[in-house]
Write a protein that holds these residues in place. Sequence first.
Motif, short mmCIF file in Angstrom:
data_model
loop_
_atom_site.label_atom_id
_atom_site.label_comp_id
_atom_site.label_asym_id
_atom_site.label_seq_id
_atom_site.Cartn_x
_atom_site.Cartn_y
_atom_site.Cartn_z
N ALA A 174 7.28 21.42 26.15
CA ALA A 174 7.22 19.75 26.41
C ALA A 174 7.26 19.64 28.09
O ALA A 174 8.11 20.12 28.57
CB ALA A 174 8.23 19.08 25.79
N PHE A 175 6.30 18.75 28.11
CA PHE A 175 6.37 18.00 29.68
C PHE A 175 7.70 17.08 29.85
O PHE A 175 8.70 17.59 30.62
CB PHE A 175 5.14 17.22 30.09
N ALA A 176 7.63 16.17 29.04
CA ALA A 176 8.77 15.32 28.80
C ALA A 176 8.54 14.53 27.92
O ALA A 176 7.58 13.98 27.37
CB ALA A 176 9.06 14.33 30.17
N ALA A 177 9.87 14.39 26.83
CA ALA A 177 9.76 13.66 25.52
C ALA A 177 9.92 12.14 25.87
O ALA A 177 9.49 11.33 24.76
CB ALA A 177 11.00 14.12 24.77
N GLY A 178 10.12 11.70 26.94
CA GLY A 178 10.32 10.28 27.20
C GLY A 178 11.61 9.93 27.71
O GLY A 178 12.26 10.74 28.08
N ALA A 179 12.07 8.63 27.58
CA ALA A 179 13.29 8.04 28.18
C ALA A 179 14.60 8.41 27.04
O ALA A 179 14.31 8.85 26.09
CB ALA A 179 13.34 6.49 28.51
N ASP A 180 15.73 8.78 27.82
CA ASP A 180 16.87 9.01 27.25
C ASP A 180 17.33 7.67 26.27
O ASP A 180 17.89 6.81 26.92
CB ASP A 180 17.85 9.54 28.08
N ILE A 181 17.02 7.65 25.16
CA ILE A 181 17.23 6.72 24.14
C ILE A 181 18.84 6.32 24.20
O ILE A 181 19.22 5.01 24.39
CB ILE A 181 16.67 6.79 22.89
N GLU A 182 19.63 7.51 24.07
CA GLU A 182 21.06 7.29 24.36
C GLU A 182 21.80 6.45 25.31
O GLU A 182 22.67 5.81 25.06
CB GLU A 182 21.72 8.76 23.95
N GLU A 183 20.89 6.61 26.46
CA GLU A 183 21.34 6.11 27.65
C GLU A 183 20.99 4.53 27.77
O GLU A 183 21.51 3.64 28.44
CB GLU A 183 20.63 6.71 28.68
N MET A 184 20.12 3.98 26.99
CA MET A 184 19.62 2.68 27.21
C MET A 184 19.87 1.96 26.01
O MET A 184 19.65 0.69 25.90
CB MET A 184 17.93 2.79 27.02
N ILE A 185 20.56 2.67 24.94
CA ILE A 185 20.45 1.87 23.57
C ILE A 185 21.60 0.35 23.68
O ILE A 185 21.42 -0.60 22.78
CB ILE A 185 21.04 2.75 22.40
N ASP A 186 22.46 0.59 24.63
CA ASP A 186 23.29 -0.65 24.58
C ASP A 186 22.92 -1.67 26.07
O ASP A 186 23.87 -2.55 26.46
CB ASP A 186 24.85 -0.32 24.82
N ASP A 187 21.66 -1.48 26.48
CA ASP A 187 21.14 -2.39 27.50
C ASP A 187 20.82 -3.83 27.07
O ASP A 187 20.34 -3.83 25.84
CB ASP A 187 20.08 -1.57 28.17
N THR A 188 21.01 -4.51 27.81
CA THR A 188 20.53 -6.14 27.54
C THR A 188 19.49 -6.40 28.88
O THR A 188 19.37 -5.81 29.85
CB THR A 188 21.72 -6.80 27.80
N PRO A 189 18.88 -7.62 28.68
CA PRO A 189 18.13 -7.96 29.85
C PRO A 189 18.77 -8.21 31.00
O PRO A 189 18.41 -7.95 32.07
CB PRO A 189 17.48 -9.34 29.26
N PHE A 190 20.09 -8.69 31.18
CA PHE A 190 20.80 -8.82 32.09
C PHE A 190 20.98 -7.63 32.74
O PHE A 190 21.24 -7.45 34.08
CB PHE A 190 22.10 -9.54 31.74
N SER A 191 21.68 -6.47 31.99
CA SER A 191 22.18 -5.40 32.61
C SER A 191 20.84 -4.50 33.35
O SER A 191 20.90 -3.76 34.36
CB SER A 191 22.53 -4.57 31.51
N LEU A 192 19.68 -4.63 32.56
CA LEU A 192 18.38 -4.06 33.03
C LEU A 192 18.15 -4.72 34.49
O LEU A 192 17.75 -4.11 35.35
CB LEU A 192 17.18 -4.01 32.20
N GLU A 193 18.08 -6.08 34.62
CA GLU A 193 17.95 -6.71 35.56
C GLU A 193 18.67 -6.26 36.72
O GLU A 193 18.30 -6.33 38.17
CB GLU A 193 17.97 -8.26 35.59
N GLN A 194 20.14 -6.35 36.59
CA GLN A 194 21.00 -5.73 37.67
C GLN A 194 20.64 -4.36 38.19
O GLN A 194 20.88 -4.19 39.15
CB GLN A 194 22.40 -5.98 36.99
N LEU A 195 20.59 -3.64 37.17
CA LEU A 195 20.29 -2.14 37.43
C LEU A 195 18.84 -1.75 38.37
O LEU A 195 18.86 -0.88 39.04
CB LEU A 195 20.29 -1.42 35.98
N ASN A 196 17.88 -2.56 37.88
CA ASN A 196 16.70 -2.56 38.55
C ASN A 196 16.23 -1.05 38.83
O ASN A 196 15.76 -0.54 39.67
CB ASN A 196 16.72 -3.07 40.38
N GLN A 197 16.09 -0.69 37.54
CA GLN A 197 15.69 0.90 37.35
C GLN A 197 14.48 1.24 37.54
O GLN A 197 13.93 2.34 38.16
CB GLN A 197 16.11 1.54 36.10
N PHE A 198 13.45 0.35 37.71
CA PHE A 198 12.16 0.67 37.95
C PHE A 198 11.79 0.71 39.54
O PHE A 198 10.59 1.12 39.95
CB PHE A 198 11.31 -0.27 36.98
N ALA A 199 12.69 0.34 40.20
CA ALA A 199 12.39 0.36 41.64
C ALA A 199 12.24 1.69 42.14
O ALA A 199 11.34 1.90 43.11
CB ALA A 199 13.59 -0.30 42.52
#
Length: 255
Positions: A59-84
């Motif tokens: 595999a090149f890469a299977a995708g994002a780590d779902i276990e890491e994301m499963i408890d995220d919320t719009p607020f936590s994602l906005e605060q994290l700003n992971q796509f910067a």
Amino acid sequence: MTDYIQATVDGHIGVIQLNRPEVANALNRQMVDEIVQQLEKFDQDRAIRVIVIKGNHQAFAAGADIEEMIDDTPFSLEQLNQFAVWDRIRLIKKPLLAAVNGYALGGGFELVLHCDLIIAAADAQFGFPEVTLGVMPGAGGTQLLTKMMGRQKALEWIWLGERMPAEVAYQYGIVNRLVAPELVEEETMRLASQLATRAPFAMKLIKEAVDAAFDLRQEGMTVERKNFYLAFSSNDQQEGMQAFMEKRPPSFKGD
């Protein structure tokens, strides 16, 4: 020191090997940070003229780590700003090549699409399965695939979440070269070696000019990220990711 990648140098070529084989190179946040930091190091190293990113034979890469994301919320994602951190990939000035064996899905496909040239195994597969988890691509997938395939085809593949055969990706100009699986790395390094003989400054200027023609506007990326965050307010997102973790089909309700 890095935990999830291995960086090597071959002449004027900097190589980044994705290295989470136990989870098919699924991209967690630390891994993305390591990739981008190494890209920037190679970009700043005058001895390096071309950069290659590769996975392994499975595999090149299977995708994002779902276990890491499963408890995220719009607020936590906005605060994290992971796509910067992903925005910094678009600032890399040197030629960036992807060598793809096996499959590149979700964030793995987005990482491939951020590269300048893509060499893939004839049996490789690409895709955005996010819809089957109740979410959507968030690191540029909707924008990059639409630019390459056109609106209708991009919608079809992203809506269905199915795997795209390498031959289809090649027909749409997403993949530059198709080769036998055992020749992917050899062909990638051969092409990288050719590019490394070209005038480095001219190569950077050409990349900048072509990217300007491609015209990837920030407005579209911003909409994608807003909608990615918003998807995490839905019950379907919780159901989709929980079903993935429990290895069962999801039952979406539309809320």
